[in-house]
Structure formats: structure tokens, C-alpha cells
Design a protein around this motif. Structure first.
Motif, PDB file in Angstrom:
ATOM      1  N   GLY A   1       0.799  -1.216   0.000  1.00  0.00           N
ATOM      2  CA  GLY A   1       0.000   0.000   0.000  1.00  0.00           C
ATOM      3  C   GLY A   1       0.835   1.272   0.000  1.00  0.00           C
ATOM      4  O   GLY A   1       2.025   1.267  -0.315  1.00  0.00           O
ATOM      5  N   ASP A   2       0.175   2.359   0.371  1.00  0.00           N
ATOM      6  CA  ASP A   2       0.811   3.681   0.451  1.00  0.00           C
ATOM      7  C   ASP A   2       0.804   4.110   1.913  1.00  0.00           C
ATOM      8  O   ASP A   2      -0.167   4.695   2.386  1.00  0.00           O
TER       9      ASP A   2
ATOM     10  N   ASN B   1      -7.284  10.941   3.934  1.00  0.00           N
ATOM     11  CA  ASN B   1      -7.775   9.887   4.826  1.00  0.00           C
ATOM     12  C   ASN B   1      -6.572   9.130   5.369  1.00  0.00           C
ATOM     13  O   ASN B   1      -5.447   9.312   4.900  1.00  0.00           O
ATOM     14  N   ASN B   2      -6.823   8.312   6.365  1.00  0.00           N
ATOM     15  CA  ASN B   2      -5.748   7.505   6.934  1.00  0.00           C
ATOM     16  C   ASN B   2      -5.515   6.311   6.017  1.00  0.00           C
ATOM     17  O   ASN B   2      -6.237   5.317   6.064  1.00  0.00           O
ATOM     18  N   GLN B   3      -4.497   6.403   5.183  1.00  0.00           N
ATOM     19  CA  GLN B   3      -4.233   5.361   4.194  1.00  0.00           C
ATOM     20  C   GLN B   3      -3.685   4.079   4.822  1.00  0.00           C
ATOM     21  O   GLN B   3      -3.651   3.042   4.164  1.00  0.00           O
TER      22      GLN B   3
ATOM     23  N   LYS C   1      -8.505  -3.878   8.192  1.00  0.00           N
ATOM     24  CA  LYS C   1      -7.082  -4.192   8.213  1.00  0.00           C
ATOM     25  C   LYS C   1      -6.273  -2.903   8.153  1.00  0.00           C
ATOM     26  O   LYS C   1      -6.631  -1.976   7.436  1.00  0.00           O
ATOM     27  N   THR C   2      -5.172  -2.884   8.874  1.00  0.00           N
ATOM     28  CA  THR C   2      -4.179  -1.853   8.630  1.00  0.00           C
ATOM     29  C   THR C   2      -3.207  -2.401   7.597  1.00  0.00           C
ATOM     30  O   THR C   2      -3.220  -3.604   7.294  1.00  0.00           O
ATOM     31  N   LEU C   3      -2.362  -1.560   7.058  1.00  0.00           N
ATOM     32  CA  LEU C   3      -1.396  -2.036   6.066  1.00  0.00           C
ATOM     33  C   LEU C   3      -0.472  -3.105   6.639  1.00  0.00           C
ATOM     34  O   LEU C   3       0.019  -3.967   5.908  1.00  0.00           O
ATOM     35  N   ALA C   4      -0.252  -3.077   7.939  1.00  0.00           N
ATOM     36  CA  ALA C   4       0.607  -4.071   8.571  1.00  0.00           C
ATOM     37  C   ALA C   4      -0.008  -5.471   8.539  1.00  0.00           C
ATOM     38  O   ALA C   4       0.701  -6.472   8.687  1.00  0.00           O
TER      39      ALA C   4
END
Length: 481
Positions: free
Chosen positions: A190-191, A348-350, A404-407
Motif C-alpha cells: 500500500g501507500d 484519509n488515513n491510508q 485491516k491496517t497495512l501491517a
């Protein structure tokens, strides 16, 4: 000459009013200001910089420290790189060499030495302890002197044979929100960039043969011996990025008062890229709302995968500038241009809600296809590129949760199918539920309300409910749960 008493009184009042206006804070006085002086050494691929950050606490609590992301330090060691093992040969075709940011000095105003420490692996987060508690409405200036080593990486940050990608390169403030400081790392998928809007004044020195595509506008340019100095300003943007090359040719066109530029080095395709960018700006201006900046640049880059958005500037992979990839070039430019609305203007919180900008951007790209190629073509692409790919993914995985978060993502296929494809499917079905006119009004209202702000999924739902006069929470719950 003697002035009448009434005239003197009038002049006095005008002067007093002028002083009051001058002394009052402007509506932008709470926006963070980055003032950067940077010199690029092309031989060693190093940037030497000094930076002042003027920050005002706009939150309801007092702050005892502030945090900065140091994204270049994610490139310090091969074990910590933000790439999968499969990506490494493409990101580093000539082998790994490190990149980093290294500080000479960090101080407060008047050069008072700051107290600070580096946190997270390889020092990706900088914590600056404030000299005193910073109450709401109070400001502080933090000064930094540092150097940035660029790696031989064909990613967002690094260089190839044609271009130098200078993105996520300087210390940028973390976002403080209801969850506190957001000090996420440079994740693989992701970003992983979450930032507030800020103003930038950048003085950049480069070799005189270097052509620079940049966030913001180059206000003036001075050549001195073997170097040139560019003064760049950017207002109300979420980041500041550049792509540089001595090989660039530039094509440009004005649309709706916006200067659209195409930087390219592959003959014959730069002007096609310009047309795609102009068409996208023209359509999105009409469908969503006016692009709020004076300039937009599409930049052919030594970037190994697709495209990447930054304020006023997008990187597009050089590999797309071929006849066989012409439609892909158009699709990627339309997608990255839509990000100027969904990420650039409306933030937004990417990391935590990657679907919100990627899903909306992907579906906005389908709207672009519909505008220029007709609904039948757009529906066909939607069925194959979005629904079709998502159906394939479902055959191998049942994990499609947006929560989900990017992690939490394990592979690119999982990320793209959830954030892009499933995200776009939400907007496609929403349009079917509320109708074309209401859907268009939703996007226009969402853009107008959250331009220069940070929006959440709940904010989007509230806009939908406001426009339609209905409770659509059940619709979104079905997609989320």
C-alpha cells in the motif's frame, strides 16, 4: 499642504484598520509551514538540506513532544526494505545500496539545541521533546540540518538510468488525531503515508542541465555557473515530491485555468500522456469539483510498478510508454489523476482505511472510462478488471475484510483485491442503490465538505445519508461485516 480634520480622521481610521488586519492571524496561520533549502549533488546522489518547520498546536490537549517520519531510513538495510523478496530484483536491478537521512543539527528557534531521539527500526521515527508544554493555539519552530542519501532504487525514493525520484524524503510531521500520534512505519504494502495539509517554500539548487517536475509551482529560476536555483511554493498540500532528469522533454496544455504538464523521455508518448491527463482533469473538474491547484504534472519515471500519486505530481512507469501499453497508460494516468481528489484534496488515513481512497479512486477511473468510451465499455472493464479479479481472488482466499491496517496485509494480491477491487465494488453498488444523480451529488458533497481535511469511512456514510435522506448504514455494514 494642510489637510482638513475629517480627512485626518479618515486616514487615521484607515491606518488603524490596516494594522489590525496585518496583526490578526490569517485563516491559514494554523497550517504547518515547511521552509526548506536543499542542494542536490547528482554525482553522489545526495541532498543537503536545512529545514524550518513552523507548527501550531490545533488540538484540545497540550503537547509535550512532536514526531516526524523519517522515511529514507526504511532503506538503510536490505532486511528492512519496504519491498517483498519478489520485488527486490525490480526495485534494485543493479543490486542493493543503502539510503538514509542523517542529521547534523536539530534545534528550536534561535538555534537552541533540541532534545530528541530516534525510534522504531533504523530510526524511522524522530521524537522531538518540546522545551515547554505546547498549549492549544501556541506554535513552535523546529530547525533541522540534514543530508539524504538516495539509493539506486526504482521505487518512489531513489534513482534509475533516466530519472531521480525524490519522494518521502524529508522529515514530515506525523498526524495527531483522536488516536494520538500516528507513527506507522514504511510498510511493504500500500501507500503508508498519512499526512495533514501544509504549506511549503522550497529553495532547490540542482545542476543547470537538470529539469525538475515538482509539487507546487516554480516561482522563479536563476542560473549561476554550473547550477540553477529554483524557488518553489506549494499551498495546502499533503506532501512535497520531485522527479528530476536531464533527459526530460516537456509538453503542456491549459485546461480550466490549470497548467497540465507531461514530462517524458520516450519519444511520441509524452503528448499522449498529456492528452490523457487533460481529459481526466476536465472530466473530474466537472463531475466532482474543481481541481484546487494551479498545476498538475504527469511524469514518466524509472518507477517499476504502475503509477504513484503525490500532490500536483504523479510518477508513471516508463514501461507503460509503449504502443502495446497505451490503454494501460491511459488507465493508470486516469487513476493517479483521480488521486488528486481522493488523497490529495480529501485526505484519509491510508494505513487504517486504505479502501477509502483506493476504492473510490478506482471507481472514479471507471467513471472516466464511461465518460470517454461509453457505458458498455466501462461495464465490460468493471466486470473483467474489478469483479473478475476479485472473483479469482475469492477462489483462493476467504479473507476480504476491510478491517485491516497495512501491517495486516500478507501479499500484494490480497491488498489490491481488498483495497482497490472490493473498494470499487462498494461504490459501484452504492451508485446502483441510490441512482446516478444522487451518486454524483454524493461525490461532490464529500469533496466540498472534506477538501483540505481528513475524512473517515463514517464521514463518507454521513454524506451519503445527508444527500439521500436515507439511513445507508445497513448497506455499508453488509460490505464490511
Amino acid at each position: 499642504m494642510r489637510l482638513k480634520r475629517k480627512t485626518l480622521w479618515a486616514l487615521t481610521i484607515i491606518i488603524i484598520i490596516g494594522l489590525i488586519i496585518y496583526l490578526l492571524p490569517t485563516k491559514d496561520s494554523n497550517i504547518t509551514l515547511y521552509t526548506i533549502e536543499a542542494k542536490y549533488d547528482d554525482e553522489n546522489k545526495v541532498i543537503y538540506a536545512t529545514q524550518k518547520v513552523d507548527y501550531v498546536n490545533t488540538h484540545d490537549i497540550s503537547l509535550r513532544e512532536v514526531y516526524f517520519h523519517l522515511y529514507p531510513n526504511a532503506f538503510k538495510t536490505q532486511e528492512n526494505l519496504p519491498f517483498t523478496k519478489e520485488e527486490l530484483p525490480f526495485a534494485y536491478p543493479d543490486g542493493f545500496k543503502l539510503g538514509f537521512i542523517e542529521f547534523e543539527k536539530i534545534a528550536y528557534r534561535n538555534d537552541i539545541p533540541a532534545t530528541y531521539k530516534f525510534e522504531e527500526p533504523n530510526g524511522e521515527i524522530l521524537k522531538v521533546i518540546l522545551p515547554k508544554e505546547l498549549k492549544k493555539g501556541e506554535g513552535i519552530q523546529i530547525k533541522m540540518t540534514y543530508k539524504v542519501q538516495l539509493p539506486p532504487c526504482r521505487g518512489r525514493f531513489g534513482y534509475g538510468t533516466n530519472t531521480v525520484q525524490v519522494a518521502n524524503w524529508y522529515p514530515i510531521l506525523s498526524v495527531y488525531d483522536k488516536n494520538g500520534w500516528n507513527n506507522d512505519l514504511y510498510y511493504v504494502f500500500g501507500d503508508p503515508f498519512y499526512s495533514d495539509i501544509a504549506n511549503y517554500k522550497v529553495k532547490l539548487t540542482v545542476p543547470k542541465n537538470m529539469i525538475v517536475a515538482t509539487t507546487g509551482v516554480i516561482k522563479d529560476e536563476k542560473v549561476s555557473y554550473d547550477f540553477k536555483e529554483l524557488n518553489i511554493e506549494a499551498q495546502k498540500v499533503r506532501d512535497f515530491a520531485m522527479v528530476m532528469s536531464p533527459k526530460f522533454k516537456v509538453a503542456e496544455q491549459e485546461v480550466d485555468g490549470i497548467k497540465v504538464k507531461s514530462y517524458y523521455f520516450t519519444k511520441d508518448y509524452g503528448k499522449k500522456a498529456l492528452k490523457f491527463a487533460v481529459d481526466a482533469i476536465k472530466f473530474y473538474n466537472d463531475y466532482i469539483g474543481k481541481y484546487p491547484y494551479k498545476q498538475y504534472s504527469v511524469v514518466q519515471s524509472d518507477f517499476y510498478i504502475g503509477g504513484m500519486e503525490y500532490p500536483n505530481l504523479v510518477m508513471i512507469s516508463k514501461d507503460l510508454y509503449t504502443n502495446s501499453n497505451l490503454f494501460n497508460l491511459e488507465y493508470v494516468i486516469a487513476h493517479e489523476t483521480a488521486h488528486q481528489w481522493w488523497y490529495g484534496a480529501v485526505g484519509n488515513n491510508q494505513i487504517k482505511e486504505s479502501w477509502l481512497d483506493e476504492g473510490l479512486t478506482e471507481y472514479t477511473t471507471i467513471l472516466y472510462i464511461e465518460r470517454y468510451y461509453g457505458k458498455a465499455t466501462a461495464d465490460e472493464i468493471y466486470r473483467h478488471v474489478i469483479e473478475g479479479e476479485f472473483d479469482k481472488y475469492l477462489k483462493t482466499s476467504s479473507d476480504t475484510s476491510f478491517a485491516k491496517t497495512l501491517a495486516d496485509f500478507k501479499e500484494w494480491k490480497q491488498y489490491t483485491n481488498i483495497a482497490y477491487n472490493k473498494g470499487a465494488m462498494v461504490f459501484h453498488d452504492l451508485r446502483g442503490l441510490i441512482g446516478d444523480e444522487a451518486f454524483k451529488k454524493v461525490l461532490q458533497s464529500y469533496y466540498k465538505k472534506y477538501k483540505y481535511k481528513i475524512a473517515t469511512t463514517q464521514d463518507l456514510i454521513d454524506v451519503v445519508d445527508s444527500v439521500t435522506g436515507k439511513d445507508t448504514g445497513g448497506f455499508f455494514q453488509e460490505w464490511f461485516y
